[in-house]
Scaffold this active site. Structure first.
Site, PDB file in Angstrom:
ATOM      1  N   LEU A  21       0.833  -1.205   0.000  1.00  0.00           N
ATOM      2  CA  LEU A  21       0.000   0.000   0.000  1.00  0.00           C
ATOM      3  C   LEU A  21       0.867   1.254   0.000  1.00  0.00           C
ATOM      4  O   LEU A  21       0.578   2.226  -0.688  1.00  0.00           O
ATOM      5  CB  LEU A  21      -0.944   0.005   1.207  1.00  0.00           C
ATOM      6  CG  LEU A  21      -1.923   1.176   1.232  1.00  0.00           C
ATOM      7  CD1 LEU A  21      -2.858   1.126   0.033  1.00  0.00           C
ATOM      8  CD2 LEU A  21      -2.737   1.194   2.529  1.00  0.00           C
ATOM      9  N   GLY A 431      21.036  18.374  14.770  1.00  0.00           N
ATOM     10  CA  GLY A 431      21.689  17.085  14.551  1.00  0.00           C
ATOM     11  C   GLY A 431      21.793  16.708  13.090  1.00  0.00           C
ATOM     12  O   GLY A 431      22.857  16.743  12.501  1.00  0.00           O
ATOM     13  N   TRP A 560      10.477   3.912  21.031  1.00  0.00           N
ATOM     14  CA  TRP A 560      10.416   3.537  19.621  1.00  0.00           C
ATOM     15  C   TRP A 560      10.912   2.117  19.380  1.00  0.00           C
ATOM     16  O   TRP A 560      11.313   1.755  18.276  1.00  0.00           O
ATOM     17  CB  TRP A 560      11.190   4.564  18.778  1.00  0.00           C
ATOM     18  CG  TRP A 560      10.532   5.913  18.850  1.00  0.00           C
ATOM     19  CD1 TRP A 560       9.299   6.201  19.376  1.00  0.00           C
ATOM     20  CD2 TRP A 560      11.059   7.171  18.395  1.00  0.00           C
ATOM     21  NE1 TRP A 560       9.033   7.550  19.284  1.00  0.00           N
ATOM     22  CE2 TRP A 560      10.099   8.168  18.693  1.00  0.00           C
ATOM     23  CE3 TRP A 560      12.258   7.551  17.772  1.00  0.00           C
ATOM     24  CZ2 TRP A 560      10.293   9.509  18.369  1.00  0.00           C
ATOM     25  CZ3 TRP A 560      12.444   8.894  17.455  1.00  0.00           C
ATOM     26  CH2 TRP A 560      11.475   9.856  17.750  1.00  0.00           C
ATOM     27  N   GLU A 604       5.607  11.128  24.816  1.00  0.00           N
ATOM     28  CA  GLU A 604       4.819  10.056  24.196  1.00  0.00           C
ATOM     29  C   GLU A 604       4.445   8.926  25.122  1.00  0.00           C
ATOM     30  O   GLU A 604       3.375   8.347  25.011  1.00  0.00           O
ATOM     31  CB  GLU A 604       5.606   9.434  23.040  1.00  0.00           C
ATOM     32  CG  GLU A 604       5.733  10.350  21.880  1.00  0.00           C
ATOM     33  CD  GLU A 604       6.576   9.725  20.795  1.00  0.00           C
ATOM     34  OE1 GLU A 604       7.084  10.480  19.973  1.00  0.00           O
ATOM     35  OE2 GLU A 604       6.732   8.485  20.781  1.00  0.00           O
ATOM     36  N   GLU A 664      10.545  22.277  20.331  1.00  0.00           N
ATOM     37  CA  GLU A 664       9.665  22.700  19.239  1.00  0.00           C
ATOM     38  C   GLU A 664       8.773  23.840  19.733  1.00  0.00           C
ATOM     39  O   GLU A 664       8.126  23.728  20.755  1.00  0.00           O
ATOM     40  CB  GLU A 664       8.803  21.494  18.847  1.00  0.00           C
ATOM     41  CG  GLU A 664       7.909  21.717  17.672  1.00  0.00           C
ATOM     42  CD  GLU A 664       7.208  20.415  17.271  1.00  0.00           C
ATOM     43  OE1 GLU A 664       7.903  19.412  17.068  1.00  0.00           O
ATOM     44  OE2 GLU A 664       5.989  20.429  17.183  1.00  0.00           O
ATOM     45  N   HIS A 693       9.124  21.007   9.383  1.00  0.00           N
ATOM     46  CA  HIS A 693       8.249  20.031   8.722  1.00  0.00           C
ATOM     47  C   HIS A 693       7.685  20.586   7.433  1.00  0.00           C
ATOM     48  O   HIS A 693       7.028  19.882   6.681  1.00  0.00           O
ATOM     49  CB  HIS A 693       7.125  19.617   9.674  1.00  0.00           C
ATOM     50  CG  HIS A 693       7.668  19.058  10.960  1.00  0.00           C
ATOM     51  ND1 HIS A 693       7.869  19.836  12.067  1.00  0.00           N
ATOM     52  CD2 HIS A 693       8.124  17.831  11.277  1.00  0.00           C
ATOM     53  CE1 HIS A 693       8.407  19.091  13.031  1.00  0.00           C
ATOM     54  NE2 HIS A 693       8.570  17.873  12.570  1.00  0.00           N
ATOM     55  N   CYS A 725      13.657  21.240  14.836  1.00  0.00           N
ATOM     56  CA  CYS A 725      13.974  19.806  14.824  1.00  0.00           C
ATOM     57  C   CYS A 725      15.129  19.571  13.848  1.00  0.00           C
ATOM     58  O   CYS A 725      15.664  20.526  13.270  1.00  0.00           O
ATOM     59  CB  CYS A 725      12.737  18.997  14.414  1.00  0.00           C
ATOM     60  SG  CYS A 725      12.854  17.238  14.815  1.00  0.00           S
TER      61      CYS A 725
HETATM   62  N1  GLN Z   1      19.128  14.693  16.415  1.00  0.00           N
HETATM   63  C1  GLN Z   1      17.969  14.294  15.700  1.00  0.00           C
HETATM   64  C2  GLN Z   1      17.969  14.923  14.320  1.00  0.00           C
HETATM   65  O1  GLN Z   1      18.375  16.015  14.194  1.00  0.00           O
HETATM   66  C3  GLN Z   1      16.705  14.682  16.414  1.00  0.00           C
HETATM   67  C4  GLN Z   1      15.489  14.217  15.672  1.00  0.00           C
HETATM   68  C5  GLN Z   1      14.217  14.337  16.436  1.00  0.00           C
HETATM   69  O2  GLN Z   1      14.110  15.079  17.355  1.00  0.00           O
HETATM   70  N2  GLN Z   1      13.229  13.624  16.051  1.00  0.00           N
HETATM   71  O3  GLN Z   1      17.527  14.340  13.362  1.00  0.00           O
HETATM   72 ZN    ZN Z   2      13.028  16.992  16.934  1.00  0.00          ZN
END
Ligand code: GLN
Ligand code: ZN
Length: 755
Positions: A21, A431, A560, A604, A664, A693, A725
């Site tokens: 899918l 990162g 995760w 989470e 964030e 994003h 992020c």
């Molecule tokens: N250090 C990770 C990156 O920059 C952090 C990612 C995340 O917070 N999901 O990709």
């Molecule tokens: Zn992040």
């Protein structure tokens, strides 16, 4: 009494055993597959899934758990509640996908975590001008498809209460549950339509009932199901709860006229012993864990079912939740060692467990005695496997947790870190840099043996050197190596730690067409050798500016992964923390002065019930501190948090006690700073100044504006400047343009401050 059933599951995976899918949907988006082609892939997958469940021996099969993108989005479509901004899109499928993904001019619905799982759903937006209307076409079509194949089909829909509680109210402060009376009649109509189409049962999912609910909300639940069960022509109603206990919602729900109720006996702890009215209900016992991957203890499960028999009208065996959260089948996993493999049950194996337990209920255990014996035997090999108990790790942990003094007070650390000589409003990134095709190709080539380790190392070094050069050119203050060598921030570490195993085909849907392969934590965690030092020190060798060591925190690694179920999660977290701690100490020894330990998943795992939250926050914060307190005061610890609203965990964030927290905030306009102030947070903080994003490049003025706003809340000495992020999903050109503006904005505001 209605026709009952004995063996079922609450839902099944839909992405396809080989992610068919995902591939079809992405081809459709790319324009290389048309709607008819997509439809035929989908139809095939549904048929395969249903006939598979049927042939395995289930006597009631959930349908309409298929989705092109997300089942909450499907529910919004069913109730005429897609956002007004997509209403003008003529084509139904395009309208649906645009609500999910947006386009150049339309922003998508927000996405958020599906309870405490790793699945993300789209958050419907309901405004005062939303006029609900029923479109039963999807569920009806799937029901008809299934019935025509001779499947004992049980259509599944998300319930009215859960739908409203998970939606977001726009343009009004009134609670969305006030709109219940507008949608219950639509559900009533749907029931009749489904009955006419031949459904004997309908499953109405109400997982929102396993979180804390007010008396008013529970009263609304009762009202809704009184009304629905009063519908004259309808299938029998099974209200499905999962992910925890029904608690106070249980008795009122049972007091309605619904015929069936599913309860989560894995994550929940409802006592069903003396609930008035339960003896008149069909209870679907969720006793096979639907979201973890361990083989069920059949003896214990069947004993529990036996006890239940006396409390209920009739009983069926089921999974605790939809199998959406586990991979399809162990058959696809060829690389696991035999012992480990024998301890596991993925989707297909869980279905078999349900059938076996159902067989015991209906006709005694004789015909399935072998399977009970096998479950017993594998359980005993698991309990005695030496990999599950590493005495060295346990002893070290015990000593450390008893005697670790932790870090010095923040002020002392600040002094010790002044040697970093950072400017006011230091700029940094979090990162990752874009994961280019070149990087992915190199990784694939290594996996296939087309290039050797040395060649791979050279290629990754070239990437790192490009990223370092770019950051110097952009004049960022604290650099990163860009994470080219990491496929995934959890899997990368899991692959290097003893106690974890990665799967080769264990895909699980994360959202839309995106799938992940969670590693399996099965034993005690040990770090056989350093995991990141080579990469980070290489990057540091290229520049005089500080390069951040980049690690994933213990809570996120667990969140995760599929975790072991034979010890408290807190214990597993501490073991992972110990391994991360060793890595921080090695980084420091190698000359790295700043280390970032990411905990994006901190929020989470927060338990759904308030009563369980403080214990969780205690151990999760404790694990983070254990991971980060092995270094000297002069080493600066950063953490990074994203993907959520932080209101519920703001104190915990302060308690992490990281020298710098990047968080964030771009979309919530710095509100998080006020929240942090309210709990006395006085450490460094980098509220994300733009949303990574989205492909949009933020302007200098816009970023400078956000920084000024931030400076209203906190002093300049504590403010850091960063995106919200990592940058791995963005293109090279977007990243360059955005960071150029970010650095310019920081300089502008800095200059003003120094005037
Ligand atoms: N250090 C990770 C990156 O920059 C952090 C990612 C995340 O917070 N999901 O990709
Ligand atoms: Zn992040």
């Amino acid at each position: 009494m209605t026709l009952t059933f004995t063996a079922t599951v609450l839902g099944s995976p839909r992405i396809g055993p080989n992610r068919e899918l995902k591939k079809a949907v992405e081809s459709y988006w790319a324009g290389s597959l048309n709607a008819a082609g997509l439809d035929s892939v989908a139809k095939d997958l549904r048929r395969q899934a249903w006939t598979g469940l049927c042939e395995a021996g289930l006597d009631s099969v959930p349908v309409n758990t298929f989705s092109y993108y997300d089942h909450i989005l499907d529910t919004a479509a069913m109730l005429g509640a897609l956002p007004a901004r997509v209403a003008g899109i003529e084509d139904e499928l395009d309208r649906y996908f645009t609500a999910a993904r947006g386009n150049d001019t339309v922003s998508p619905l927000e996405m958020t975590k599906w309870f405490d799982t790793n699945y993300h759903y789209l958050v419907p937006e309901i405004s005062p001008s939303t006029t609900f209307s029923l479109d039963p076409s999807k569920v009806l079509r799937e029901l008809e498809e299934a019935l025509s194949l001779g499947i004992p089909a049980r259509p599944v829909v998300v319930g009215p209460v859960t739908f409203l509680l998970l939606s977001k109210s726009v343009g009004s402060d009134a609670p969305l549950l006030d709109r219940l009376d507008e949608i219950v009649p639509l559900y009533a109509d749907l029931l009749t339509i489904l009955a006419d189409a031949g459904a004997e049962w309908v499953q109405i999912d109400e997982p929102a009932l396993v979180a804390d609910r007010t008396a008013e909300q529970i009263a609304a639940v009762k009202r809704a199901y009184d009304q629905l069960s009063a519908v004259e022509s309808r299938p029998a109603i099974l209200v499905a709860s999962y992910f925890g206990s029904l608690g106070d919602a249980l008795p009122p729900l049972v007091s309605t006229g619904i015929e069936g109720l599913s309860v989560d006996l894995v994550d929940g702890s409802d006592s069903l012993a003396s609930v008035p009215g339960l003896k008149r209900k069909h209870v679907v016992a969720g006793i096979v864990d639907g979201r973890n991957i361990w083989r069920t203890d059949l003896d214990r499960a069947s004993a529990a079912l036996e006890t239940l028999l006396g409390n209920v009208g009739s009983l069926a065996v089921s999974t605790s939740c939809s199998l959406l959260h586990v991979p399809y089948t162990l058959d696809a996993e060829t690389g696991l060692d035999e012992a480990l493999r024998s301890w596991l049950a993925f989707g297909a194996e869980k279905v078999r467990e349900v059938v076996v337990l159902g067989t015991v209920l209906t006709s005694g255990g004789e015909s399935v005695a072998d399977e009970f014996a096998l479950a017993r035997a594998t359980a005993s090999t698991r309990n005695t496997d030496p990999r599950l108990h590493d005495a060295g790790v346990r002893a070290r942990l015990e000593t450390l947790t008893a005697s670790d003094p932790g870090r010095s007070p923040a002020a002392e650390r600040r002094k010790a870190q002044s040697g970093l000589a950072l400017p006011l409003l230091p700029t940094t990134t979090l990162g990752s840099y874009p994961q280019t095709t070149r990087i992915r190709l190199a990784r694939a080539a290594l996996r296939r043996g087309e290039i050797d380790e040395t060649e791979y190392l050279n290629r990754m070094r070239a990437e790192i050197s490009d990223v370092v050069a770019l950051q110097e050119k952009l004049d960022l203050d604290v650099l990163v190596h860009g994470e080219p060598e990491r496929n995934d921030m959890v899997q990368y570490f899991a692959e290097q730690l003893d106690g974890f195993v990665a799967t080769t085909n264990g895909w699980v849907q994360s959202y839309g067409s995106r799938c992940v392969r969670p590693p399996i934590l099965y034993g005690d965690v040990r770090r056989p050798k350093p995991m990141t030092i080579e990469w980070i020190t290489y990057a540091q060798s290229l520049t005089r500016r500080p390069v951040k060591g980049m690690l994933t925190g213990p809570v996120t690694i667990l969140a995760w992964s599929f975790v072991r179920d034979d010890q408290p999660l807190a214990d597993s977290a501490n073991q992972v923390a110990l391994a991360i701690r060793d890595e921080t100490v090695d980084l420091q020894r190698a000359g790295i002065r700043i280390i970032q330990v990411d905990e994006p998943a901190l929020r989470e795992l927060l338990p759904l019930r308030a009563a369980d939250q403080s214990a969780y926050l205690n151990w999760s914060v404790g694990a983070f501190r254990l991971a980060t307190s092995g270094v000297a005061d002069s080493t600066q610890i950063h953490t990074h948090l994203c993907y959520s609203e932080f209101g519920d965990v703001i104190e915990a964030i302060a308690n992490l006690d990281a020298d710098v927290t990047s968080i964030e905030a771009a979309r919530s306009h710095m509100e998080v700073l006020g929240d942090l102030n309210a709990v006395g947070f006085d450490l460094g903080v980098g509220p994300g100044v733009y949303d990574i994003h989205s492909p949009r490049v933020p302007g200098v003025d816009e970023i400078a504006g956000l920084l000024s706003e931030a400076l209203n809340a906190i002093p300049a000495e504590r403010l850091w400047v960063n995106p919200d992020c990592g940058l791995k999903t963005r293109s090279q050109s977007e990243v360059e343009a955005s960071l150029r503006n970010l650095v310019e904005a920081a300089k502008l505001v800095r200059a003003k401050l120094q005037k």
